[in-house]
Design an enzyme around this catalytic site. Structure first.
Site, mmCIF file in Angstrom:
data_model
loop_
_atom_site.group_PDB
_atom_site.id
_atom_site.type_symbol
_atom_site.label_atom_id
_atom_site.label_comp_id
_atom_site.label_asym_id
_atom_site.label_seq_id
_atom_site.Cartn_x
_atom_site.Cartn_y
_atom_site.Cartn_z
ATOM 1 N N SER A 86 0.816 -1.210 0.000
ATOM 2 C CA SER A 86 0.000 0.000 0.000
ATOM 3 C C SER A 86 0.845 1.253 0.000
ATOM 4 O O SER A 86 0.373 2.301 -0.415
ATOM 5 C CB SER A 86 -0.964 0.017 1.180
ATOM 6 O OG SER A 86 -0.348 -0.384 2.352
ATOM 7 N N HIS A 90 -3.211 -3.378 -5.827
ATOM 8 C CA HIS A 90 -3.483 -2.872 -4.485
ATOM 9 C C HIS A 90 -4.969 -2.960 -4.172
ATOM 10 O O HIS A 90 -5.778 -2.219 -4.742
ATOM 11 C CB HIS A 90 -2.978 -1.421 -4.366
ATOM 12 C CG HIS A 90 -3.176 -0.849 -3.007
ATOM 13 N ND1 HIS A 90 -3.535 0.464 -2.794
ATOM 14 C CD2 HIS A 90 -3.088 -1.416 -1.781
ATOM 15 C CE1 HIS A 90 -3.647 0.670 -1.488
ATOM 16 N NE2 HIS A 90 -3.390 -0.445 -0.859
ATOM 17 N N GLU A 116 -6.303 -1.077 -7.396
ATOM 18 C CA GLU A 116 -5.421 -0.199 -8.170
ATOM 19 C C GLU A 116 -4.383 -1.081 -8.871
ATOM 20 O O GLU A 116 -3.661 -1.841 -8.210
ATOM 21 C CB GLU A 116 -4.708 0.799 -7.246
ATOM 22 C CG GLU A 116 -5.642 1.807 -6.612
ATOM 23 C CD GLU A 116 -4.975 2.675 -5.549
ATOM 24 O OE1 GLU A 116 -5.444 3.800 -5.327
ATOM 25 O OE2 GLU A 116 -3.997 2.221 -4.919
ATOM 26 N N ASN A 156 -4.554 6.079 -1.311
ATOM 27 C CA ASN A 156 -3.821 6.380 -0.078
ATOM 28 C C ASN A 156 -3.155 7.748 -0.113
ATOM 29 O O ASN A 156 -2.964 8.378 0.925
ATOM 30 C CB ASN A 156 -2.795 5.288 0.225
ATOM 31 C CG ASN A 156 -3.442 4.084 0.899
ATOM 32 O OD1 ASN A 156 -4.606 4.151 1.305
ATOM 33 N ND2 ASN A 156 -2.709 2.996 1.018
HETATM 34 N N1 3HC Z 1 -13.844 -10.512 4.535
HETATM 35 C C1 3HC Z 1 -14.848 -11.107 3.923
HETATM 36 N N2 3HC Z 1 -16.135 -10.836 4.179
HETATM 37 C C2 3HC Z 1 -16.380 -9.914 5.114
HETATM 38 C C3 3HC Z 1 -15.370 -9.259 5.803
HETATM 39 C C4 3HC Z 1 -14.046 -9.577 5.483
HETATM 40 N N3 3HC Z 1 -12.997 -8.995 6.085
HETATM 41 N N4 3HC Z 1 -15.913 -8.416 6.685
HETATM 42 C C5 3HC Z 1 -17.246 -8.551 6.552
HETATM 43 N N5 3HC Z 1 -17.523 -9.462 5.607
HETATM 44 C C6 3HC Z 1 -18.815 -9.905 5.140
HETATM 45 C C7 3HC Z 1 -19.581 -10.444 6.311
HETATM 46 O O1 3HC Z 1 -20.097 -11.724 6.002
HETATM 47 C C8 3HC Z 1 -20.671 -9.418 6.507
HETATM 48 O O2 3HC Z 1 -21.916 -9.946 6.788
HETATM 49 P P1 3HC Z 1 -22.331 -10.503 8.272
HETATM 50 O O3 3HC Z 1 -21.938 -9.435 9.260
HETATM 51 O O4 3HC Z 1 -23.792 -10.705 8.134
HETATM 52 O O5 3HC Z 1 -21.567 -11.771 8.449
HETATM 53 C C9 3HC Z 1 -20.806 -8.784 5.144
HETATM 54 O O6 3HC Z 1 -19.505 -8.814 4.584
HETATM 55 C C10 3HC Z 1 -21.288 -7.383 5.174
HETATM 56 O O7 3HC Z 1 -20.575 -6.711 6.170
HETATM 57 P P2 3HC Z 1 -21.157 -5.415 6.808
HETATM 58 O O8 3HC Z 1 -22.572 -5.608 7.167
HETATM 59 O O9 3HC Z 1 -20.213 -4.944 7.841
HETATM 60 O O10 3HC Z 1 -21.149 -4.480 5.508
HETATM 61 P P3 3HC Z 1 -21.461 -2.978 5.423
HETATM 62 O O11 3HC Z 1 -22.580 -2.789 4.510
HETATM 63 O O12 3HC Z 1 -21.555 -2.377 6.782
HETATM 64 O O13 3HC Z 1 -20.145 -2.421 4.694
HETATM 65 C C11 3HC Z 1 -17.873 -1.908 4.464
HETATM 66 C C12 3HC Z 1 -18.897 -2.714 5.243
HETATM 67 C C13 3HC Z 1 -17.890 -2.294 2.983
HETATM 68 C C14 3HC Z 1 -16.517 -2.280 5.062
HETATM 69 C C15 3HC Z 1 -18.217 -0.399 4.587
HETATM 70 O O14 3HC Z 1 -18.356 -0.058 5.925
HETATM 71 C C16 3HC Z 1 -17.142 0.461 3.987
HETATM 72 O O15 3HC Z 1 -17.103 0.689 2.793
HETATM 73 N N6 3HC Z 1 -16.236 0.969 4.842
HETATM 74 C C17 3HC Z 1 -15.076 1.754 4.382
HETATM 75 C C18 3HC Z 1 -13.915 0.820 4.218
HETATM 76 C C19 3HC Z 1 -12.740 1.508 3.610
HETATM 77 O O16 3HC Z 1 -12.681 2.698 3.402
HETATM 78 N N7 3HC Z 1 -11.709 0.691 3.306
HETATM 79 C C20 3HC Z 1 -10.474 1.201 2.734
HETATM 80 C C21 3HC Z 1 -9.464 1.265 3.802
HETATM 81 S S1 3HC Z 1 -7.957 1.920 3.216
HETATM 82 C C22 3HC Z 1 -7.131 0.587 2.635
HETATM 83 O O17 3HC Z 1 -7.549 -0.528 2.730
HETATM 84 C C23 3HC Z 1 -5.839 0.866 1.997
HETATM 85 C C24 3HC Z 1 -4.722 0.096 2.648
HETATM 86 O O18 3HC Z 1 -3.601 0.247 1.827
HETATM 87 C C25 3HC Z 1 -4.396 0.593 4.040
#
Ligand code: 3HC
Length: 286
Positions: A122, A143, A155, A193
């Site tokens: 990342s 990514h 990405e 990022n």
């Molecule tokens: N892996 C696989 N499946 C997953 C999971 C995971 N890690 N986490 C959750 N799930 C599944 C679960 O089965 C869950 O259902 P359940 O709770 O009934 O078992 C299902 O996905 C849906 O989960 P949520 O109900 O929590 O889903 P939401 O509708 O609330 O959305 C989200 C969750 C998509 C994470 C949303 O909150 C979101 O978009 N958040 C922002 C995340 C973000 O910005 N990420 C980027 C971070 S930066 C990055 O990654 C860059 C790196 O380089 C640091």
């Protein structure tokens, strides 16, 4: 450079990101070889993938047969040599340049000459990672975003010497994984990022400046700016250590003060408050 048709995918490192990428690969029907350093870590990743696929079955987004068939596509190993027949290997190990250079050097001696080597880094430079092999044209960045199975973006990062064929093959894999891939060049933080890390650092500084609680800051950004989750919840999800490392890496390269991790979050990292994975970060988790 000619690239193979991608049928068999290797994933090295089955932590949060690697397990998510392996889940995507098996759901898309790729034969997938997951490599971890111990059988225990490999099994833990498989259990996690099996759990999330079961949740999809429970919610009727997948049938039991499809789940079994997907899990049947996953083989686990502790030996890098078992990646020999992979057409694409995606690296998702610790964010440490020396460790990645060593891994890519070893992979080059194992996989076929036309296999593509991708890194999920990342904040490190894909070009620097590619410099560790004698065939840098086959190295690209892929990514993914956390949680990888849920976040649509990947990405596709072109390093200085990446071949067009390797970039396009990785883009095609991104599409087959059901993602929305974008192409970009190997600049610090790539696209998301570069924007998100300083923004999250601003959010953490606002905690102290505005004397607002993490809960209220999260409410502010979800209810007032439409974010899907608040910044404190997001940093806890990504990992405080991962966020600090990414901030430091971007600051080192760009020298922009907003990139530097705020002292408050560095102190949390040093105290072992790493977010969800350690049970405590801005919030506590059971
Ligand atoms: N892996 C696989 N499946 C997953 C999971 C995971 N890690 N986490 C959750 N799930 C599944 C679960 O089965 C869950 O259902 P359940 O709770 O009934 O078992 C299902 O996905 C849906 O989960 P949520 O109900 O929590 O889903 P939401 O509708 O609330 O959305 C989200 C969750 C998509 C994470 C949303 O909150 C979101 O978009 N958040 C922002 C995340 C973000 O910005 N990420 C980027 C971070 S930066 C990055 O990654 C860059 C790196 O380089 C640091």
């Amino acid at each position: 450079m000619s690239v193979p048709e991608i049928r068999r995918v290797g994933v090295v490192g089955l932590g949060a990101m690697g397990a998510g990428i392996a889940q995507l690969a098996i759901e898309a029907g790729f034969e997938t070889v997951g490599r971890e350093v111990s059988d225990e870590l490999g099994s833990a990743a498989r259990d996690k993938i099996a759990h999330f696929l079961q949740r999809k079955v429970d919610k009727e987004r997948m049938t039991s047969t499809e789940r079994e068939s997907a899990l049947g596509q996953l083989s686990l190993t502790t030996e890098l040599a078992d990646l020999a027949d992979c057409d694409l290997v995606i690296e998702a190990i610790v964010e440490d340049l020396d460790a990645k250079l060593e891994l890519f050097g070893a992979l080059e001696g194992i996989v076929r000459p036309d296999a593509i080597l991708a890194t999920n880094t990342s904040a490190l430079s894909v070009t620097e990672i590619a410099a560790g092999v004698s065939t840098p044209e086959r190295v690209v960045g892929m990514h993914f975003f956390n949680p990888a199975p849920l976040m649509p973006l990947v990405e596709i990062v072109r390093a200085e010497l990446s071949s067009d064929e390797a970039v396009e093959a990785a883009f095609g894999v991104g599409e087959r994984l059901g993602k929305r891939p974008i192409r970009c060049h190997d600049t610090p933080g790539f696209v998301v990022n570069r924007v998100l890390i300083p923004l999250l650092n601003d959010c953490i500084r606002v905690l102290d400046e505005a004397r607002v609680s993490p809960e209220d800051l999260d409410t502010a950004m979800t209810a007032g700016a439409g974010w899907p989750m608040g910044p404190c919840t997001l940093v806890d999800l990504v990992g405080i250590d991962v966020h600090v490392h990414a901030s430091e890496a971007l600051y080192e390269k760009l020298r922009e003060p907003r990139m530097a991790p705020p002292p408050r979050i560095v102190a949390m990292k040093n105290a072992g408050l790493l977010g969800r994975k350690s049970g405590r970060g801005f919030y506590s988790y059971d």
